[in-house]
Design a protein around this motif. Structure first.
Motif, PDB file in Angstrom:
ATOM      1  N   ILE A   1       0.856  -1.177   0.000  1.00  0.00           N
ATOM      2  CA  ILE A   1       0.000   0.000   0.000  1.00  0.00           C
ATOM      3  C   ILE A   1       0.892   1.227   0.000  1.00  0.00           C
ATOM      4  CG2 ILE A   1      -1.728   1.314   1.276  1.00  0.00           C
ATOM      5  CD1 ILE A   1      -2.648  -1.377   2.448  1.00  0.00           C
ATOM      6  N   ILE A   2       0.735   2.082  -0.993  1.00  0.00           N
ATOM      7  CA  ILE A   2       1.512   3.320  -1.054  1.00  0.00           C
ATOM      8  C   ILE A   2       0.725   4.395  -0.327  1.00  0.00           C
ATOM      9  CG2 ILE A   2       2.495   5.095  -2.548  1.00  0.00           C
ATOM     10  CD1 ILE A   2       2.810   2.924  -4.679  1.00  0.00           C
ATOM     11  N   PRO A   3       1.277   4.915   0.753  1.00  0.00           N
ATOM     12  CA  PRO A   3       0.571   5.922   1.538  1.00  0.00           C
ATOM     13  C   PRO A   3       0.277   7.176   0.724  1.00  0.00           C
ATOM     14  CG  PRO A   3       2.485   5.095   2.700  1.00  0.00           C
ATOM     15  CD  PRO A   3       2.568   4.579   1.298  1.00  0.00           C
ATOM     16  N   ASN A   4      -0.855   7.799   0.977  1.00  0.00           N
ATOM     17  CA  ASN A   4      -1.243   9.008   0.270  1.00  0.00           C
ATOM     18  C   ASN A   4      -0.441  10.221   0.690  1.00  0.00           C
ATOM     19  OD1 ASN A   4      -3.234   7.680  -1.172  1.00  0.00           O
ATOM     20  ND2 ASN A   4      -4.769   8.034   0.404  1.00  0.00           N
ATOM     21  N   ASP A   5       0.221  10.178   1.840  1.00  0.00           N
ATOM     22  CA  ASP A   5       0.963  11.328   2.349  1.00  0.00           C
ATOM     23  C   ASP A   5       2.246  11.593   1.577  1.00  0.00           C
ATOM     24  OD1 ASP A   5      -0.965  11.607   4.274  1.00  0.00           O
ATOM     25  OD2 ASP A   5       0.192  10.580   5.809  1.00  0.00           O
ATOM     26  N   VAL A   6       2.804  10.552   0.950  1.00  0.00           N
ATOM     27  CA  VAL A   6       4.045  10.720   0.208  1.00  0.00           C
ATOM     28  C   VAL A   6       3.689  11.105  -1.212  1.00  0.00           C
ATOM     29  CG1 VAL A   6       6.149   9.620  -0.604  1.00  0.00           C
ATOM     30  CG2 VAL A   6       5.270   9.059   1.647  1.00  0.00           C
TER      31      VAL A   6
ATOM     32  N   ARG B   1      10.506  12.425  -7.009  1.00  0.00           N
ATOM     33  CA  ARG B   1      11.097  12.756  -5.712  1.00  0.00           C
ATOM     34  C   ARG B   1      10.092  12.607  -4.588  1.00  0.00           C
ATOM     35  NH1 ARG B   1      16.255  12.176  -5.605  1.00  0.00           N
ATOM     36  NH2 ARG B   1      17.202  13.073  -7.425  1.00  0.00           N
ATOM     37  N   CYS B   2      10.545  12.056  -3.505  1.00  0.00           N
ATOM     38  CA  CYS B   2       9.754  11.921  -2.289  1.00  0.00           C
ATOM     39  C   CYS B   2       9.742  13.273  -1.572  1.00  0.00           C
ATOM     40  CB  CYS B   2      10.391  10.857  -1.411  1.00  0.00           C
ATOM     41  SG  CYS B   2       9.610  10.648   0.190  1.00  0.00           S
ATOM     42  N   THR B   3       8.630  13.622  -0.936  1.00  0.00           N
ATOM     43  CA  THR B   3       8.564  14.890  -0.211  1.00  0.00           C
ATOM     44  C   THR B   3       9.192  14.802   1.176  1.00  0.00           C
ATOM     45  OG1 THR B   3       6.341  14.344   0.547  1.00  0.00           O
ATOM     46  CG2 THR B   3       6.516  15.706  -1.425  1.00  0.00           C
ATOM     47  N   ALA B   4       9.543  13.607   1.614  1.00  0.00           N
ATOM     48  CA  ALA B   4      10.129  13.435   2.944  1.00  0.00           C
ATOM     49  C   ALA B   4      11.642  13.305   2.917  1.00  0.00           C
ATOM     50  CB  ALA B   4       9.532  12.211   3.624  1.00  0.00           C
ATOM     51  N   CYS B   5      12.196  12.878   1.792  1.00  0.00           N
ATOM     52  CA  CYS B   5      13.635  12.647   1.712  1.00  0.00           C
ATOM     53  C   CYS B   5      14.122  12.946   0.295  1.00  0.00           C
ATOM     54  CB  CYS B   5      13.960  11.205   2.102  1.00  0.00           C
ATOM     55  SG  CYS B   5      13.499   9.977   0.863  1.00  0.00           S
ATOM     56  N   PRO B   6      15.433  12.966   0.082  1.00  0.00           N
ATOM     57  CA  PRO B   6      15.962  13.311  -1.235  1.00  0.00           C
ATOM     58  C   PRO B   6      15.987  12.151  -2.240  1.00  0.00           C
ATOM     59  CG  PRO B   6      17.767  12.991   0.284  1.00  0.00           C
ATOM     60  CD  PRO B   6      16.492  12.870   1.088  1.00  0.00           C
ATOM     61  N   HIS B   7      15.497  11.013  -1.869  1.00  0.00           N
ATOM     62  CA  HIS B   7      15.556   9.847  -2.752  1.00  0.00           C
ATOM     63  C   HIS B   7      14.337   9.739  -3.653  1.00  0.00           C
ATOM     64  CE1 HIS B   7      17.932   8.574   0.909  1.00  0.00           C
ATOM     65  NE2 HIS B   7      18.824   8.705  -0.058  1.00  0.00           N
ATOM     66  N   PRO B   8      14.498   9.142  -4.832  1.00  0.00           N
ATOM     67  CA  PRO B   8      13.346   8.923  -5.703  1.00  0.00           C
ATOM     68  C   PRO B   8      12.332   8.011  -5.018  1.00  0.00           C
ATOM     69  CG  PRO B   8      15.396   8.519  -6.883  1.00  0.00           C
ATOM     70  CD  PRO B   8      15.747   8.678  -5.438  1.00  0.00           C
TER      71      PRO B   8
ATOM     72  N   SER C   1       3.325  12.987   7.366  1.00  0.00           N
ATOM     73  CA  SER C   1       2.035  13.200   8.032  1.00  0.00           C
ATOM     74  C   SER C   1       2.183  13.700   9.465  1.00  0.00           C
ATOM     75  CB  SER C   1       1.191  11.926   8.006  1.00  0.00           C
ATOM     76  OG  SER C   1       1.775  10.920   8.795  1.00  0.00           O
ATOM     77  N   SER C   2       3.292  13.378  10.102  1.00  0.00           N
ATOM     78  CA  SER C   2       3.524  13.830  11.475  1.00  0.00           C
ATOM     79  C   SER C   2       4.427  15.059  11.543  1.00  0.00           C
ATOM     80  CB  SER C   2       4.149  12.703  12.305  1.00  0.00           C
ATOM     81  OG  SER C   2       3.290  11.601  12.339  1.00  0.00           O
ATOM     82  N   ALA C   3       4.842  15.555  10.387  1.00  0.00           N
ATOM     83  CA  ALA C   3       5.727  16.719  10.294  1.00  0.00           C
ATOM     84  C   ALA C   3       6.977  16.526  11.147  1.00  0.00           C
ATOM     85  CB  ALA C   3       4.995  17.998  10.687  1.00  0.00           C
ATOM     86  N   LEU C   4       7.607  15.379  11.004  1.00  0.00           N
ATOM     87  CA  LEU C   4       8.796  15.053  11.776  1.00  0.00           C
ATOM     88  C   LEU C   4      10.057  15.472  11.024  1.00  0.00           C
ATOM     89  CD1 LEU C   4       7.760  11.481  12.931  1.00  0.00           C
ATOM     90  CD2 LEU C   4       7.659  13.590  14.256  1.00  0.00           C
ATOM     91  N   ASP C   5      11.095  15.766  11.750  1.00  0.00           N
ATOM     92  CA  ASP C   5      12.405  16.074  11.186  1.00  0.00           C
ATOM     93  C   ASP C   5      13.349  14.971  11.647  1.00  0.00           C
ATOM     94  OD1 ASP C   5      14.531  17.324   9.980  1.00  0.00           O
ATOM     95  OD2 ASP C   5      14.897  18.659  11.674  1.00  0.00           O
ATOM     96  N   ARG C   6      13.496  13.964  10.792  1.00  0.00           N
ATOM     97  CA  ARG C   6      14.340  12.833  11.179  1.00  0.00           C
ATOM     98  C   ARG C   6      15.107  12.304   9.972  1.00  0.00           C
ATOM     99  NH1 ARG C   6       9.708   8.300  12.508  1.00  0.00           N
ATOM    100  NH2 ARG C   6       8.640   8.342  10.508  1.00  0.00           N
ATOM    101  N   ALA C   7      16.098  11.507  10.245  1.00  0.00           N
ATOM    102  CA  ALA C   7      16.944  10.951   9.200  1.00  0.00           C
ATOM    103  C   ALA C   7      16.169   9.942   8.358  1.00  0.00           C
ATOM    104  CB  ALA C   7      18.163  10.290   9.837  1.00  0.00           C
TER     105      ALA C   7
END
Length: 54
Positions: free
Chosen positions: A4-9, A20-27, A44-50
């Protein structure tokens, strides 16, 4: 099991047409199921993590 591909990405196609993913620099197409879920939760949680995608 069906992935299941989440709708948030989201796919950013304005940066040269790459998926491009909106959470990280990877395709987004390079994400496995865990990477998709992790990035979706990050957005979705507006987190700043690796990233765990690679």
């Amino acid at each position: 099991m069906t992935a299941i591909i989440p709708n948030d990405v989201k796919i950013d196609t304005e940066a040269g047409g790459e998926d491009r993913c909106t959470a990280c620099p990877h395709p987004l197409s390079s994400h496995d199921a865990l990477g998709e879920r992790f990035c979706a939760a990050t957005v979705s949680s507006a987190l700043d993590r690796a990233c765990i995608c690679r």
